[in-house]
Design a protein around this motif. Sequence first.
Motif, PDB file in Angstrom:
ATOM      1  N   TRP A 422       0.742  -4.874   0.517  1.00  0.00           N
ATOM      2  CA  TRP A 422       1.489  -4.021   1.457  1.00  0.00           C
ATOM      3  C   TRP A 422       2.057  -4.863   2.613  1.00  0.00           C
ATOM      4  O   TRP A 422       3.193  -4.671   3.028  1.00  0.00           O
ATOM      5  CB  TRP A 422       0.575  -2.908   1.994  1.00  0.00           C
ATOM      6  N   THR A 478       3.637  -1.547  -7.004  1.00  0.00           N
ATOM      7  CA  THR A 478       4.709  -0.617  -6.682  1.00  0.00           C
ATOM      8  C   THR A 478       4.248   0.380  -5.625  1.00  0.00           C
ATOM      9  O   THR A 478       4.998   0.735  -4.722  1.00  0.00           O
ATOM     10  CB  THR A 478       5.158   0.113  -7.963  1.00  0.00           C
ATOM     11  N   GLY A 479       3.004   0.803  -5.748  1.00  0.00           N
ATOM     12  CA  GLY A 479       2.448   1.753  -4.777  1.00  0.00           C
ATOM     13  C   GLY A 479       2.346   1.194  -3.374  1.00  0.00           C
ATOM     14  O   GLY A 479       2.177   1.939  -2.415  1.00  0.00           O
TER      15      GLY A 479
ATOM     16  N   ASP B 411      -5.644   8.361   5.144  1.00  0.00           N
ATOM     17  CA  ASP B 411      -4.903   7.384   4.345  1.00  0.00           C
ATOM     18  C   ASP B 411      -5.208   5.931   4.729  1.00  0.00           C
ATOM     19  O   ASP B 411      -5.482   5.094   3.868  1.00  0.00           O
ATOM     20  CB  ASP B 411      -3.384   7.664   4.364  1.00  0.00           C
ATOM     21  N   ASP B 437      -2.333  12.254   3.977  1.00  0.00           N
ATOM     22  CA  ASP B 437      -1.290  11.233   4.036  1.00  0.00           C
ATOM     23  C   ASP B 437      -0.356  11.535   5.202  1.00  0.00           C
ATOM     24  O   ASP B 437       0.640  12.229   5.063  1.00  0.00           O
ATOM     25  CB  ASP B 437      -0.557  11.254   2.684  1.00  0.00           C
ATOM     26  N   ASP B 470       6.046   2.966   2.822  1.00  0.00           N
ATOM     27  CA  ASP B 470       5.059   4.026   2.623  1.00  0.00           C
ATOM     28  C   ASP B 470       4.110   3.639   1.493  1.00  0.00           C
ATOM     29  O   ASP B 470       4.515   3.031   0.504  1.00  0.00           O
ATOM     30  CB  ASP B 470       5.761   5.335   2.231  1.00  0.00           C
ATOM     31  N   ASP B 472       2.102   4.654  -1.671  1.00  0.00           N
ATOM     32  CA  ASP B 472       2.231   5.672  -2.716  1.00  0.00           C
ATOM     33  C   ASP B 472       0.864   5.832  -3.395  1.00  0.00           C
ATOM     34  O   ASP B 472       0.513   5.082  -4.303  1.00  0.00           O
ATOM     35  CB  ASP B 472       3.301   5.226  -3.717  1.00  0.00           C
ATOM     36  N   ALA B 475       0.720   6.375  -7.207  1.00  0.00           N
ATOM     37  CA  ALA B 475       0.809   5.141  -7.998  1.00  0.00           C
ATOM     38  C   ALA B 475      -0.496   4.359  -7.937  1.00  0.00           C
ATOM     39  O   ALA B 475      -0.964   3.833  -8.953  1.00  0.00           O
ATOM     40  CB  ALA B 475       1.975   4.286  -7.489  1.00  0.00           C
ATOM     41  N   ARG B 486       1.085  14.816  -6.228  1.00  0.00           N
ATOM     42  CA  ARG B 486       1.468  14.822  -4.815  1.00  0.00           C
ATOM     43  C   ARG B 486       1.743  16.263  -4.391  1.00  0.00           C
ATOM     44  O   ARG B 486       2.403  17.012  -5.101  1.00  0.00           O
ATOM     45  CB  ARG B 486       2.709  13.957  -4.599  1.00  0.00           C
ATOM     46  N   ASP B 510      -2.409  13.533  -3.354  1.00  0.00           N
ATOM     47  CA  ASP B 510      -1.806  12.927  -2.169  1.00  0.00           C
ATOM     48  C   ASP B 510      -1.213  14.074  -1.346  1.00  0.00           C
ATOM     49  O   ASP B 510      -0.156  14.600  -1.684  1.00  0.00           O
ATOM     50  CB  ASP B 510      -0.717  11.945  -2.619  1.00  0.00           C
TER      51      ASP B 510
END
Lengths: 515, 515
Positions: A422, A478-479, B411, B437, B470, B472, B475, B486, B510
């Motif tokens: 991240w 990707t997340g 989160d 989140d 952000d 995810d 994912a 989600r 999420d």
Amino acid sequence: MNGAQALIRTLVDAGVDVCFANPGTSEMHFVAALDDVPDMRAVLTLFEGVATGAADGYARMAGRPAATLLHLGPGMANGLANLHNARRGRTPLVNVVGDHARSHKRLDAPLESDIDAVAGTVSGWVRRSLAPADVAADAAAAVAAATSSPGAIATLILPADVSWEDGAEVAEPAPARPAPRVAPSVVQDVADVLTSGEPVVLFLGGDAMTADGQLAAARVAAGTGARLMSETFPPRAARGAGMPDLTRLPYPPEMAIAALAGTKHLVLAGAEAPVHFFGYPDVPGHPVPEDCAVHVLSAPGEDSVAALRALAERAAPDAEPVLLETERPELPSGVLTPRSMAAVIGALLPERAIVVDEALTSGVGLMELTSGAPRHDWLALTGGAIGDGLPMALGAALACPDRPVIGIQADGSAMYTISALWSYAREQLDITTIVCDNGSYAILQHELERVGAASDGKRAGQLLDLGDPDLDFVALATGMGVPATRATTAEELADQLRRSLAEPGPHLIDAVLRR
Amino acid sequence: MNGAQALIRTLVDAGVDVCFANPGTSEMHFVAALDDVPDMRAVLTLFEGVATGAADGYARMAGRPAATLLHLGPGMANGLANLHNARRGRTPLVNVVGDHARSHKRLDAPLESDIDAVAGTVSGWVRRSLAPADVAADAAAAVAAATSSPGAIATLILPADVSWEDGAEVAEPAPARPAPRVAPSVVQDVADVLTSGEPVVLFLGGDAMTADGQLAAARVAAGTGARLMSETFPPRAARGAGMPDLTRLPYPPEMAIAALAGTKHLVLAGAEAPVHFFGYPDVPGHPVPEDCAVHVLSAPGEDSVAALRALAERAAPDAEPVLLETERPELPSGVLTPRSMAAVIGALLPERAIVVDEALTSGVGLMELTSGAPRHDWLALTGGAIGDGLPMALGAALACPDRPVIGIQADGSAMYTISALWSYAREQLDITTIVCDNGSYAILQHELERVGAASDGKRAGQLLDLGDPDLDFVALATGMGVPATRATTAEELADQLRRSLAEPGPHLIDAVLRR
């Protein structure tokens, strides 16, 4: 000026202008003060182990410390494993650990813990600032302690009210202790050993692994017939074409023993005498032959480069070093194995690349197949605490924004500090992460055999297997905002690596190795 | 029998039959021995913080300790933050920390570190087994230390060769110290306070938060007019219909001060006197009014349930406790906020659910809107070291395989130990994770204001913001084998929560909260 402002300005004046941060309540004035000192770059990480590992990688490449900002004892604890690696690599590093306000300390609030004890296990210097008037001088002393040769972790514990109260002033940088020079008599003694005609290994580590150190060592080797070897996991090694062919002492005990067999003199330059990573039944603890004498040219923290140059002048004044030519492997094709992965990397490694190596078992062949690539630097896992690779790449990329960073990362270890990805995305760093995806703690499968643990049982096996379910590193990356692809053949890996190196920003390649 | 086999058998005989493991080389004989002792269930985690947090959650629900298996000092370090939480919750827990073989210890190998110092900061008991003949008795002593009232962390350091050498034998379980009874004179003194006519708060914690403890306390309250309150973050609380309406002391200092304003007597049952989590400029360190007397009915580790029952007999012999009726909120609709999320959870929380609460700022309204749900248990973050939620849910689900576990997870904190999800998938546990989140470290945005740090600057703000990019969580969960969806509206959250509760195995939702 409050304590936090004076602290940050003093750090910047002393050359510490990057801070890997994972703040909490007790650090809020430090955070607020960042807007007053724009020369300090604060980089958010989502876990303290990423912050400390990044500071390790930063200092290895920048040659000066970064700071971390950690939240009380638990924050320090989360960063401790990678601080262990930094300690083992003698990385200069400044931790700022927030603590309760002085008046709150005695109340044993829920987050109270013995920060000093934890910090003491990794730090060469620990101090608690007890007043706003002291904090800047304390910060200057921390930087001096961290940067004094050979490099150490300095931990400054910062009570919240020392941070928020006024009455602080910026302090001058404090002098650091430079690397001591090695005495000429020591150089002469080693020169005598080298010209004795007996088999000698010149064993390099620390600053002897810089380009200058290795080139001087190569002259010695060329002129005396000594073999060149390095410690197994040097913090930073100059490598590639134009550098000498330097064997690393292998990790497996039996291979390390074989590598040093017959050696009568082991000359240490910037390295300690080697020991095995672990003890094993019926195996001696280190690979140095019983009849081999160990000589210290330069201890860690002494000026190895100067010592090696002086040694070359004495023992091999006219020698020309033997250096590697550019020689890349052919691009392989077909199924991906550790070796074909290594060949792809060797074929495509760009000039001035920084390789962060936490490949562990999947790194077989990597050293050999990249040795003739263009000049690059190589960062290794110094302390054996896995989970340093992804964070170190973050720090290295921030230290050297104009150089490509390639992280070669074992899958199990990647999960320790996966949120580093991240931070790659937030900072948009040119880091290519190649995950060596073999779906297991392969190193432990080897170790289970090596220790002679006589089990091929299902229950033991489950603890060494990362399948069921398989980790999907493409989804994980990707997340966290890092574009990712999967490679199952050597051709795919080559294509994806080329593309990643050509495009700015971070990329992850899930290299699925044959199992 | 080798040391590892004797150790594991002794643990099992003493009632410790689950081990959360993150082994390395020095633990390979322990791993191999698992196939010899099938009664020990070993659960692989991908990071030691998951192992220790899971052991915490396991013991809170099972009422007996789990073991962890950690790899030398760095493994212990990675598990330390959640051990801090366990220590604060007085959770019984047995760490087995592998170490170098005795002969290897003096060689200062790369993974060498001061395990004892690190262990000492969280453990009530630390011992290093020095011979195979000792290890079983050491293990029995560890379990006794962990389970002696009030519960502690026991850390057994296990040299690799003590594990692999023969000559060990299984040891008998050792007796643990039971919870001492409170003297009748103490109960009488407190009864006198309660019948004095002055405002009293009966302040519960620890074992007073069991259903039996709360029901006895409710009789006292009904008969004497005392107000019932609990510590802010009790390790485990019985809640829901049939339980008394118990206010938790609020976390924000100003609200905690208001909650106790006017109180003349604070009676502690199983709890310590409250202090604020942090010190703030110009705020006292604790919320107890200056003219309020603090009385101890039962200290942590004493038998609070018996003390409360005795107190009820004396101070309120005929009182009928006032208990909550089943009363669920209406299912809300529209945009998802912390409050509408809480209403959905309150409306759908199943009977006998175990709620693991690391919602932090997103938990506003959660206590209120779930208080009339069917009987359930609630596990809180006891030590303030974030990243305990996901692991605790793992442990709770293993302790109570027939009960639904719902993790309500902030989160930012989720990212500390996100790999817990993989263990959910491997063990196929009935855990529903709701990620709150909000894309930020919202708690720190509050704290930045609360400490009076006068910054609304961009650079400070970037350290509190989890956007760009952000995260995810769908994912991330999918990448670790946990099905995920989600929810952006209350209706979607309700649908997804219903479905998750109806289907076996783990799920992640999420919950995207309005920002």
